[in-house]
Design a protein around this motif. Structure first.
Motif, PDB file in Angstrom:
ATOM      1  N   GLU A 295       0.820  -1.210   0.000  1.00 19.65           N
ATOM      2  CA  GLU A 295       0.000   0.000   0.000  1.00 19.65           C
ATOM      3  C   GLU A 295       0.857   1.266   0.000  1.00 19.65           C
ATOM      4  N   GLY A 296       1.804   1.355   0.893  1.00 16.14           N
ATOM      5  CA  GLY A 296       2.663   2.535   0.947  1.00 16.14           C
ATOM      6  C   GLY A 296       3.557   2.674  -0.268  1.00 16.14           C
ATOM      7  N   SER A 297       3.998   1.546  -0.809  1.00 17.75           N
ATOM      8  CA  SER A 297       4.892   1.582  -1.969  1.00 17.75           C
ATOM      9  C   SER A 297       4.189   2.048  -3.228  1.00 17.75           C
ATOM     10  N   ARG A 298       2.905   1.740  -3.342  1.00 17.86           N
ATOM     11  CA  ARG A 298       2.177   2.124  -4.558  1.00 17.86           C
ATOM     12  C   ARG A 298       1.803   3.599  -4.577  1.00 17.86           C
ATOM     13  N   ARG A 299       1.767   4.233  -3.406  1.00 15.03           N
ATOM     14  CA  ARG A 299       1.514   5.679  -3.361  1.00 15.03           C
ATOM     15  C   ARG A 299       2.804   6.421  -3.713  1.00 15.03           C
ATOM     16  N   ILE A 300       2.662   7.592  -4.274  1.00 12.16           N
ATOM     17  CA  ILE A 300       3.848   8.415  -4.552  1.00 12.16           C
ATOM     18  C   ILE A 300       4.504   8.772  -3.225  1.00 12.16           C
ATOM     19  N   HIS A 301       5.779   8.503  -3.142  1.00 10.32           N
ATOM     20  CA  HIS A 301       6.559   8.828  -1.948  1.00 10.32           C
ATOM     21  C   HIS A 301       7.998   9.119  -2.382  1.00 10.32           C
ATOM     22  N   GLY A 302       8.763   9.690  -1.491  1.00  8.58           N
ATOM     23  CA  GLY A 302      10.112  10.092  -1.875  1.00  8.58           C
ATOM     24  C   GLY A 302      11.173   9.650  -0.891  1.00  8.58           C
ATOM     25  N   HIS A 303      12.400   9.736  -1.346  1.00  5.39           N
ATOM     26  CA  HIS A 303      13.573   9.362  -0.553  1.00  5.39           C
ATOM     27  C   HIS A 303      14.726  10.301  -0.899  1.00  5.39           C
ATOM     28  N   THR A 304      15.669  10.372   0.009  1.00  8.26           N
ATOM     29  CA  THR A 304      16.982  10.914  -0.317  1.00  8.26           C
ATOM     30  C   THR A 304      17.861   9.709  -0.610  1.00  8.26           C
ATOM     31  N   TYR A 305      18.347   9.642  -1.831  1.00  8.09           N
ATOM     32  CA  TYR A 305      19.220   8.559  -2.266  1.00  8.09           C
ATOM     33  C   TYR A 305      20.665   9.045  -2.227  1.00  8.09           C
ATOM     34  N   HIS A 306      21.545   8.154  -1.856  1.00  6.40           N
ATOM     35  CA  HIS A 306      22.980   8.421  -1.910  1.00  6.40           C
ATOM     36  C   HIS A 306      23.573   7.427  -2.905  1.00  6.40           C
ATOM     37  N   ALA A 307      24.570   7.866  -3.630  1.00 10.89           N
ATOM     38  CA  ALA A 307      25.221   6.980  -4.598  1.00 10.89           C
ATOM     39  C   ALA A 307      26.723   7.215  -4.552  1.00 10.89           C
ATOM     40  N   GLU A 308      27.462   6.158  -4.802  1.00 13.38           N
ATOM     41  CA  GLU A 308      28.913   6.242  -4.882  1.00 13.38           C
ATOM     42  C   GLU A 308      29.372   5.435  -6.078  1.00 13.38           C
TER      43      GLU A 308
END
Length: 122
Positions: free
Chosen positions: A24-37
């Motif tokens: 349920e939560g995954s299908r709603r629009i939601h956001g994250h701060t992603y880090h990449a290296e």
């Protein structure tokens, strides 16, 4: 001798994701701060003392970051479903040939403790 140099960046982005668990939560629009290296490996140039000028790597990552930061990942061309695995692959494929080969891409989200690493063979 082989040296590995790395550079990190981050981006904030929204997405949805079709999952069987926590659906349920995954299908709603939601956001994250992603880090990449990203990590590149090669010999040290005897003249410059560098594997790569990190300014060139930062410039390439800055251009890549613009494609992801504050975007809806579901709509980013060539990304596919916005999983950590697909983000690693997208970053690896989106980087130009900078000379030394790309060896590793890691993407993580500190807030939830998730991470994925793509190891590229020499």
């Amino acid at each position: 001798m082989l040296f590995t140099v790395s550079q990190r960046f981050f981006f904030d982005a929204a997405h949805t994701l079709k999952r069987e668990i926590e659906a349920e939560g995954s299908r709603r629009i939601h956001g994250h701060t992603y880090h990449a290296e990203v990590s590149l490996s090669g010999p040290r140039d005897p003249v410059t003392g560098m594997v790569i000028d990190l300014g060139l790597l930062r410039q390439a990552l800055g251009e890549l970051r613009e494609r992801l930061d504050h975007h809806m990942l579901d709509e980013v061309p060539d990304l596919g479903p916005p999983t950590l695995e697909n983000l690693c692959l997208f970053i690896a494929q989106a980087l130009p040939d900078l000379g030394p080969p790309l060896r590793r891409v890691r993407v993580w989200r500190d807030a939830v403790g998730d991470a994925c690493t793509l190891e590229l063979q020499p």
